[in-house]
Design a protein around this motif. Structure first.
Motif, PDB file in Angstrom:
ATOM      1  N   ASP A  83       0.816  -1.221   0.000  1.00  0.00           N
ATOM      2  CA  ASP A  83       0.000   0.000   0.000  1.00  0.00           C
ATOM      3  C   ASP A  83       0.845   1.265   0.000  1.00  0.00           C
ATOM      4  O   ASP A  83       0.307   2.364   0.034  1.00  0.00           O
ATOM      5  CB  ASP A  83      -0.932   0.001   1.224  1.00  0.00           C
ATOM      6  CG  ASP A  83      -1.919  -1.144   1.133  1.00  0.00           C
ATOM      7  OD1 ASP A  83      -2.435  -1.377   0.015  1.00  0.00           O
ATOM      8  OD2 ASP A  83      -2.133  -1.830   2.147  1.00  0.00           O
ATOM      9  N   ALA A  84       2.158   1.100  -0.018  1.00  0.00           N
ATOM     10  CA  ALA A  84       3.029   2.282   0.063  1.00  0.00           C
ATOM     11  C   ALA A  84       3.701   2.595  -1.275  1.00  0.00           C
ATOM     12  O   ALA A  84       4.687   3.328  -1.316  1.00  0.00           O
ATOM     13  CB  ALA A  84       4.078   2.060   1.147  1.00  0.00           C
ATOM     14  N   VAL A  85       3.164   2.053  -2.389  1.00  0.00           N
ATOM     15  CA  VAL A  85       3.774   2.315  -3.704  1.00  0.00           C
ATOM     16  C   VAL A  85       3.687   3.817  -4.017  1.00  0.00           C
ATOM     17  O   VAL A  85       2.585   4.374  -4.009  1.00  0.00           O
ATOM     18  CB  VAL A  85       3.042   1.525  -4.815  1.00  0.00           C
ATOM     19  CG1 VAL A  85       3.588   1.881  -6.190  1.00  0.00           C
ATOM     20  CG2 VAL A  85       3.142   0.022  -4.568  1.00  0.00           C
ATOM     21  N   PRO A  86       4.810   4.501  -4.265  1.00  0.00           N
ATOM     22  CA  PRO A  86       4.736   5.929  -4.633  1.00  0.00           C
ATOM     23  C   PRO A  86       4.282   6.076  -6.087  1.00  0.00           C
ATOM     24  O   PRO A  86       5.092   5.976  -7.009  1.00  0.00           O
ATOM     25  CB  PRO A  86       6.180   6.410  -4.435  1.00  0.00           C
ATOM     26  CG  PRO A  86       7.017   5.179  -4.572  1.00  0.00           C
ATOM     27  CD  PRO A  86       6.187   3.986  -4.265  1.00  0.00           C
ATOM     28  N   LEU A  87       2.988   6.296  -6.266  1.00  0.00           N
ATOM     29  CA  LEU A  87       2.419   6.248  -7.623  1.00  0.00           C
ATOM     30  C   LEU A  87       3.036   7.303  -8.534  1.00  0.00           C
ATOM     31  O   LEU A  87       3.225   7.082  -9.722  1.00  0.00           O
ATOM     32  CB  LEU A  87       0.895   6.429  -7.550  1.00  0.00           C
ATOM     33  CG  LEU A  87       0.188   5.314  -6.769  1.00  0.00           C
ATOM     34  CD1 LEU A  87      -1.292   5.616  -6.590  1.00  0.00           C
ATOM     35  CD2 LEU A  87       0.362   3.960  -7.468  1.00  0.00           C
ATOM     36  N   ASN A  88       3.400   8.468  -7.960  1.00  0.00           N
ATOM     37  CA  ASN A  88       3.992   9.530  -8.793  1.00  0.00           C
ATOM     38  C   ASN A  88       5.299   9.067  -9.434  1.00  0.00           C
ATOM     39  O   ASN A  88       5.629   9.451 -10.549  1.00  0.00           O
ATOM     40  CB  ASN A  88       4.213  10.796  -7.958  1.00  0.00           C
ATOM     41  CG  ASN A  88       5.111  10.537  -6.755  1.00  0.00           C
ATOM     42  OD1 ASN A  88       5.071   9.464  -6.159  1.00  0.00           O
ATOM     43  ND2 ASN A  88       5.927  11.498  -6.411  1.00  0.00           N
ATOM     44  N   LEU A  89       6.060   8.211  -8.747  1.00  0.00           N
ATOM     45  CA  LEU A  89       7.328   7.738  -9.319  1.00  0.00           C
ATOM     46  C   LEU A  89       7.103   6.644 -10.366  1.00  0.00           C
ATOM     47  O   LEU A  89       7.869   6.516 -11.322  1.00  0.00           O
ATOM     48  CB  LEU A  89       8.248   7.204  -8.216  1.00  0.00           C
ATOM     49  CG  LEU A  89       8.801   8.230  -7.233  1.00  0.00           C
ATOM     50  CD1 LEU A  89       9.718   7.562  -6.217  1.00  0.00           C
ATOM     51  CD2 LEU A  89       9.571   9.318  -7.982  1.00  0.00           C
ATOM     52  N   THR A  90       6.031   5.854 -10.173  1.00  0.00           N
ATOM     53  CA  THR A  90       5.822   4.734 -11.103  1.00  0.00           C
ATOM     54  C   THR A  90       5.534   5.233 -12.521  1.00  0.00           C
ATOM     55  O   THR A  90       5.804   4.522 -13.479  1.00  0.00           O
ATOM     56  CB  THR A  90       4.671   3.814 -10.656  1.00  0.00           C
ATOM     57  OG1 THR A  90       3.466   4.583 -10.589  1.00  0.00           O
ATOM     58  CG2 THR A  90       4.954   3.163  -9.320  1.00  0.00           C
ATOM     59  N   LEU A 114       0.092   4.474 -14.300  1.00  0.00           N
ATOM     60  CA  LEU A 114       0.271   4.063 -15.698  1.00  0.00           C
ATOM     61  C   LEU A 114       1.749   4.210 -16.059  1.00  0.00           C
ATOM     62  O   LEU A 114       2.327   5.287 -15.903  1.00  0.00           O
ATOM     63  CB  LEU A 114      -0.591   4.913 -16.629  1.00  0.00           C
ATOM     64  CG  LEU A 114      -2.090   4.623 -16.559  1.00  0.00           C
ATOM     65  CD1 LEU A 114      -2.842   5.476 -17.563  1.00  0.00           C
ATOM     66  CD2 LEU A 114      -2.396   3.147 -16.756  1.00  0.00           C
ATOM     67  N   PRO A 115       2.388   3.103 -16.515  1.00  0.00           N
ATOM     68  CA  PRO A 115       3.828   3.160 -16.783  1.00  0.00           C
ATOM     69  C   PRO A 115       4.199   4.218 -17.816  1.00  0.00           C
ATOM     70  O   PRO A 115       3.504   4.378 -18.823  1.00  0.00           O
ATOM     71  CB  PRO A 115       4.140   1.758 -17.300  1.00  0.00           C
ATOM     72  CG  PRO A 115       3.011   0.902 -16.839  1.00  0.00           C
ATOM     73  CD  PRO A 115       1.814   1.794 -16.791  1.00  0.00           C
ATOM     74  N   GLY A 116       5.310   4.917 -17.566  1.00  0.00           N
ATOM     75  CA  GLY A 116       5.775   5.956 -18.497  1.00  0.00           C
ATOM     76  C   GLY A 116       6.827   5.402 -19.439  1.00  0.00           C
ATOM     77  O   GLY A 116       6.636   4.369 -20.043  1.00  0.00           O
ATOM     78  N   ILE A 139      -7.474  -7.975 -13.358  1.00  0.00           N
ATOM     79  CA  ILE A 139      -6.862  -6.651 -13.584  1.00  0.00           C
ATOM     80  C   ILE A 139      -7.983  -5.634 -13.678  1.00  0.00           C
ATOM     81  O   ILE A 139      -8.945  -5.842 -14.424  1.00  0.00           O
ATOM     82  CB  ILE A 139      -6.060  -6.613 -14.899  1.00  0.00           C
ATOM     83  CG1 ILE A 139      -5.218  -7.875 -15.081  1.00  0.00           C
ATOM     84  CG2 ILE A 139      -5.238  -5.333 -15.021  1.00  0.00           C
ATOM     85  CD1 ILE A 139      -3.891  -7.896 -14.441  1.00  0.00           C
ATOM     86  N   ALA A 140      -7.833  -4.556 -12.945  1.00  0.00           N
ATOM     87  CA  ALA A 140      -8.863  -3.511 -12.979  1.00  0.00           C
ATOM     88  C   ALA A 140      -8.205  -2.186 -13.302  1.00  0.00           C
ATOM     89  O   ALA A 140      -7.776  -1.478 -12.389  1.00  0.00           O
ATOM     90  CB  ALA A 140      -9.571  -3.451 -11.628  1.00  0.00           C
ATOM     91  N   LEU A 145      -4.451   4.495 -13.166  1.00  0.00           N
ATOM     92  CA  LEU A 145      -3.973   3.472 -12.224  1.00  0.00           C
ATOM     93  C   LEU A 145      -4.155   2.087 -12.815  1.00  0.00           C
ATOM     94  O   LEU A 145      -5.085   1.858 -13.601  1.00  0.00           O
ATOM     95  CB  LEU A 145      -4.823   3.498 -10.955  1.00  0.00           C
ATOM     96  CG  LEU A 145      -4.438   4.395  -9.798  1.00  0.00           C
ATOM     97  CD1 LEU A 145      -5.290   4.031  -8.591  1.00  0.00           C
ATOM     98  CD2 LEU A 145      -2.968   4.241  -9.440  1.00  0.00           C
ATOM     99  N   LEU A 146      -3.289   1.167 -12.438  1.00  0.00           N
ATOM    100  CA  LEU A 146      -3.502  -0.243 -12.769  1.00  0.00           C
ATOM    101  C   LEU A 146      -3.575  -0.993 -11.450  1.00  0.00           C
ATOM    102  O   LEU A 146      -2.656  -0.893 -10.629  1.00  0.00           O
ATOM    103  CB  LEU A 146      -2.324  -0.786 -13.583  1.00  0.00           C
ATOM    104  CG  LEU A 146      -2.177  -0.273 -15.014  1.00  0.00           C
ATOM    105  CD1 LEU A 146      -0.870  -0.782 -15.603  1.00  0.00           C
ATOM    106  CD2 LEU A 146      -3.363  -0.737 -15.853  1.00  0.00           C
TER     107      LEU A 146
END
Ligand code: UD1
Length: 420
Positions: A83-90, A114-116, A139-140, A145-146
């Motif tokens: 639950d701690a994934v930094p989405l801004n970095l992903t 969403l992967p960059g 997968i949703a 977001l994925l």
């Protein structure tokens, strides 16, 4: 303030370059660390921004990281929190899609932005999803977001990929390594980075056979243990320096390489006039005579790599007779050619190819990197051009080339990093 490279072209390159670890092997292995709740030492990590971003993602998830040297780390993900994934970095890199396979394998669920990564037009993930769904994942995709979960756990499955996608093969291996039962991926990617991921996981106790062939068998195991592992040398970094010396003329020795991985690149370079002598872990390359044109066609490994086609473009511009590049992996990977035209290159676009009449004189200009390898192509063009090239948007290049300015300077290039 805009960081840029200043390159005064026209100098022959000569000397030796030590090739770093392969970014595209290191990234899947870094995400694979989530499957190993134990201490791992990784060596030969390339000090580039994509690797830094991935380490930041892992650390923000709770991994304990010790830096042993600029290219080696000790890391333990036992306390990682899904639950701690930094989405801004992903969203900054393509490889964050590997959080899906690794997260499902470790936690039974995963979320990523969403992967960059480089913009080559559409970069679909349907093959990734097919593989993960075959293993029992749901997968949703949400807005930006994925999300993936495996309500009934992951179970081995058989699946044939429609295209030997590197990314889907990686995600399949990551999800299957700890799944119950046997997974067989046919039509798998055969790239050296797939073999490196399998070798790393096997060193941690996984049971993966057939990596490097089109059929990979993964017998799920219940846990993985720590190890010490050295990332393979970067065939694309090596190939980029080879193109540079082939363009400028001169001679170069490349140390710490895996020559077998370079075969698809050495073949066209020899056709174009390079003399290359290969030994076990190094090679020497020189071009003293004319530069000839050729026809290149990108293909999955062991074909000519899509990650090398831009670096050949300036050589084709300068060559006697010109040539053509067919791009068969990505439908939009010629953006860099508009910048090369600003330097005097003549390029005629086709549907999935570009023609190079050849015989051009390249001259320095103010240009920008459109993506990682396209940026490398402009560095090479700058080294070969008359006068000064100012290359902007170099953050793309810094994602994948460690110590580029230092390494080029050491072999006689006139290149500096500016900031104005
Ligand atoms: C690809 C390259 C890899 C390179 C990277 C960055 C190949 C086979 N792969 O890896 O060597 O380092 O780009 O330049 O050369 N595709 C789908 N659905 C999917 C996944 C992929 O249709 O779910 C298609 C893509 O649109 C593309 C092709 O398959 O046409 C290759 O994709 P893939 O190998 O997955 O891309 P990367 O893993 O990014």
């Amino acid at each position: 303030m805009a960081p840029h490279f200043l390159i005064r072209g026209g100098r022959q390159l000569s000397g030796a370059v030590r090739v770093g670890g392969m970014k595209n092997a290191a990234l899947p292995i870094l995400f694979a660390l989530l499957l190993v709740r134990d201490e791992v030492v990784l060596e030969n990590l390339p000090p580039v921004t994509d690797i830094e971003t991935t380490l930041q993602i892992l650390c923000q998830m709770g991994a304990e990281l010790t830096r042993i040297s600029p290219t080696a780390i000790r890391i333990n993900t036992k306390n990682a929190d899904p639950d701690a994934v930094p989405l801004n970095l992903t969203t900054e890199l393509r490889a964050s899609a590997y959080l899906l396979g690794a997260g499902l394998g470790r936690f039974g669920r995963a979320t990523t932005g969403l992967p960059g990564g480089c913009d080559f037009g559409a970069r679909p993930l349907d093959q990734h999803f097919r593989l993960l769904e075959a293993l029992g994942a749901v997968i949703a995709p949400e807005e930006n977001l994925l999300c993936a979960s495996a309500p009934g756990g992951l179970r081995g499955a058989k699946l044939r990929l429609d295209f030997p996608s590197v990314g889907a093969t990686v995600n399949g291996i990551l999800a299957a390594a700890l799944a119950e039962g046997t997974t067989i991926i046919s039509g798998a990617a055969r790239e050296p980075h797939i073999v490196d991921l399998a070798n790393f996981l096997n060193a941690c106790g996984a049971q993966i056979a057939g990596a490097g062939t089109s059929t990979i068998r993964i017998d799920g195991v219940s846990r993985l243990h720590g190890t010490r592992y050295r990332i393979i040398p970067d065939m694309i970094e090596a190939g980029t320096y080879l193109c540079a010396v082939c363009g400028t003329g001169g001679g170069l020795r490349l140390d710490d390489i895996c020559p077998a991985h370079l075969d698809p690149v050495l073949l066209p370079l020899r056709k174009m006039g390079a003399e290359i002598a290969v030994s076990e872990s190094h090679l020497t390359a020189k071009r003293t005579g004319a530069l000839y044109g050729t026809v290149l066609e990108t293909a999955p490994y062991p074909g000519f790599p899509t990650d090398m086609q831009p670096q050949f473009a300036p050589l084709l511009c300068l060559s006697r007779g010109g040539g053509r590049i067919y791009e068969r992996v990505w439908n939009s990977r010629f953006q860099y050619t508009a910048e090369l035209e600003r330097m005097g290159g003549r390029i005629l676009p086709g549907k999935d190819f570009a023609d190079f009449p050849g015989g051009d004189r390249l001259t320095g200009a103010r240009v920008r990197a459109t993506d990682l390898r396209g940026g490398a192509a402009l560095v090479i063009a700058g080294l070969c051009a008359e006068g000064m090239t100012e290359l902007y948007d170099i953050r793309h290049i810094e994602r994948g080339y460690p110590q580029l300015v230092e390494k080029l300077t050491a072999i006689g290039a006139e290149i500096a990093c500016g900031n104005d």
